[in-house]
Design an enzyme around this catalytic site. Structure first.
Site, short mmCIF file in Angstrom:
data_model
loop_
_atom_site.label_atom_id
_atom_site.label_comp_id
_atom_site.label_asym_id
_atom_site.label_seq_id
_atom_site.Cartn_x
_atom_site.Cartn_y
_atom_site.Cartn_z
N CYS A 1 0.84 -1.20 0.00
CA CYS A 1 0.00 0.00 0.00
C CYS A 1 0.87 1.25 0.00
CB CYS A 1 -0.93 -0.01 1.22
SG CYS A 1 -1.96 1.48 1.35
N CYS B 1 -4.70 -0.46 0.25
CA CYS B 1 -5.25 -1.45 1.16
C CYS B 1 -6.64 -1.02 1.63
CB CYS B 1 -4.32 -1.68 2.36
SG CYS B 1 -4.29 -0.34 3.57
N CYS C 1 -43.56 21.26 10.43
CA CYS C 1 -43.15 21.30 11.84
C CYS C 1 -43.80 22.47 12.59
CB CYS C 1 -41.63 21.39 11.96
SG CYS C 1 -40.95 23.00 11.47
N HIS D 1 -41.61 37.63 7.98
CA HIS D 1 -41.50 39.06 8.22
C HIS D 1 -42.47 39.86 7.36
CE1 HIS D 1 -39.19 39.22 4.45
NE2 HIS D 1 -38.42 38.24 4.92
N CYS E 1 -18.18 73.77 31.88
CA CYS E 1 -18.09 74.94 31.03
C CYS E 1 -18.84 74.74 29.73
CB CYS E 1 -16.62 75.25 30.74
SG CYS E 1 -16.36 76.68 29.68
#
Length: 514
Positions: free
Chosen positions: A138, A160, A257, A270, A315
């Site tokens: 390998c 391998c 859901c 929105h 001031c």
């Protein structure tokens, strides 16, 4: 000026309990941990101007659509399903583009997707095998054990089995890759198809691989979007909405859901504010809302360069650190004209300070305008959270009503309906202020604000009723139902008028939509 007068509320008091919700039906079970109440489309399936057609897809539905698309393209090209899947992944599930490119230059298309056709032309699915190779070592782990199992795809870059499995597992589990898992050989661009992955991956890794395939299918399709709710596995299909339409429509969809969100930008519902203005508003609130009140109360602008200045002493003689301009904190006029009478400033109406005061007034007016809309937006956001907490106590009230008034569980559902409508209206009102902030002042704006005011008054009346003691709620059931129906009707009228204005291009804005 508004679409419904106050007298219209009286019309809701004339019918029986059974016909008070004929305009729109409700399912209390849909109101779980979602951000609001789900609008149920009328039984005649006629969409209102602010509604868009959509379809909720489960994982099984998505996989069926994948398989149908693969079968269709495989029948046209005469290739195996494995190769067609790899091609569709490479072209992001765009069948038209794939067919067009393949017709022009099939070899180039196959090469770019990492496919090597077998002797049969790739008509049949490829069958891979794991086998030992005598004298093999390998190249990854340098193991040369006798009888070691090895694996290779068409390129014959053999490694391998252990290294190949680890490579595939890392690609899928750590890198989240499913579209382009290439052979680990160097150099090699061939892609591992489903059969190779199935052979190399254990059940957990293979399941993850197919989950990633499902995700790419949805993400690559313009008209599909995953529901953004936590742990939700549904997707929404909305064919009639594209990115170019988002300045003229707010495509709100409702997942199985219970979560309602905008198909265009993925943010929670929105309506009636369009996506680009919502994004501008949210960014402005994040940047400005925490400091705007303090700035308004504790600072002034330099009359010359308009830099924001905080007074750090007693001031009234101020010197701008940015442009060094000297002016009076009291009247904003030039300090040189005050002589020695700084302690008793009487120069407010002198010409020297008129322009400076005018510029500062404009700046303050802009800040005050923002705070006007932001405070009302934030108030409805907070009220919606409190109303949602109130809903959690509603079931207890419903149980008490059953035991004290003799009502059945079905008869006390009007409280759940009222709570659901209340929260939905709060959410709509919240975004009406975001929308109004960017509207240019004209007759259309006045009509919008009248509708906004009517809805707000109706919501407050219903909210007051909903917080009554349990025993009093039992005796005022009809009034609660009437108010619920009236609130829902006012919301529909506001959204309908706004949606028509968007479609007709009637709304003018103070900000560019870029």
């Amino acid at each position: 000026m508004s679409d419904v007068s106050d007298d219209d509320y009286d019309d809701f008091e004339q019918g029986s309990d059974d016909d008070r919700f004929d305009d729109e039906s409700y399912d209390v079970s849909d109101y779980g941990d979602n951000d609001g109440f789900e609008d149920v489309q009328p039984e005649n399936n006629k969409l209102r101007p602010y509604e868009v057609p959509f379809e909720v897809l489960s994982i099984q539905d998505i996989q069926q659509r994948q398989n149908a698309q693969i079968d269709q393209v495989a029948g046209i090209l005469g290739l195996s399903k494995q190769h067609v899947t790899t091609l569709l992944l490479h072209y992001k599930w765009n069948s038209d583009k794939l067919l067009e490119k393949y017709t022009d230059d099939p070899e180039r298309v196959l090469g770019s997707a990492g496919i090597h056709l077998s002797e049969n032309g790739g008509i049949d699915d490829i069958m891979y095998e794991i086998k030992p190779v005598p004298g093999f070592m390998c190249d990854i782990c340098c193991d040369d054990s006798d009888g070691m199992e090895t694996f290779a795809i068409e390129c014959e870059h053999r490694f391998c089995l252990s290294c190949y499995k680890q490579y595939v597992s890392q690609k899928i589990m750590d890198e989240g890759e499913s579209r382009n898992i290439q052979c680990p050989g160097t150099p090699c661009s061939l892609v591992l198809n489903d059969s190779a992955v199935r052979l190399l991956a254990d059940d957990t890794v293979y399941a993850r691989y197919h989950t990633l395939l499902d995700r790419t299918f949805v993400l690559d399709h313009e008209h599909l979007r995953w529901c953004p709710a936590p742990n939700c596995e549904y997707a929404i299909k909305c064919d009639d909405v594209s990115m170019k339409d988002l300045n003229s429509i707010v495509p709100t969809v409702h997942c199985a859901c219970g979560h309602s969100f905008c198909f265009g930008c993925g943010l929670p519902d929105h309506q009636p504010c369009i996506c680009v203005l919502v994004k501008k508003w949210i960014k402005k609130c994040e940047d400005d809302s925490e400091t705007a009140n303090w700035i308004s109360a504790n600072t002034k602008e330099c009359p010359k360069c308009m830099a924001t200045i905080e007074k750090n002493g007693g001031c009234n003689h101020m010197t701008c650190r940015k442009c060094k301009h000297e002016f009076c904190w009291i009247c904003i006029g030039q300090w040189a004209e005050h002589g020695t009478s700084w302690y008793n400033c009487s120069r407010y109406d002198e010409k020297s300070g008129v322009e400076a005061r005018t510029n500062q007034a404009k700046s303050r007016a802009s800040l005050d305008r923002y705070l006007h809309y932001y405070n009302r937006y934030a108030n409805h956001e907070q009220s919606a959270r409190l109303d949602k907490e109130l809903y959690l106590r509603t079931e207890k009230k419903m149980t008490q009503l059953q035991s004290t008034s003799g009502m059945s569980w079905i008869e006390v559902q009007y409280l759940a309906q009222a709570s659901a409508v209340l929260q939905e209206c709060r959410r709509t009102l919240k975004f009406t202020y975001a929308f109004a902030f960017y509207l240019a002042r004209n007759n259309e704006t006045h009509i919008f604000e009248d509708n906004q005011k009517d809805l707000e008054m109706a919501v407050e009346h219903l909210s007051e009723l909903f917080e009554l003691p349990t025993q009093e709620l039992a005796t005022r059931k009809v009034e609660v139902m009437d108010r619920t129906a009236y609130c829902n009707k006012r919301r529909q009228l506001l959204l309908t008028d706004t949606a028509k204005g968007l479609q007709e291009g009637r709304w003018k804005y103070q900000s560019d939509l870029d």
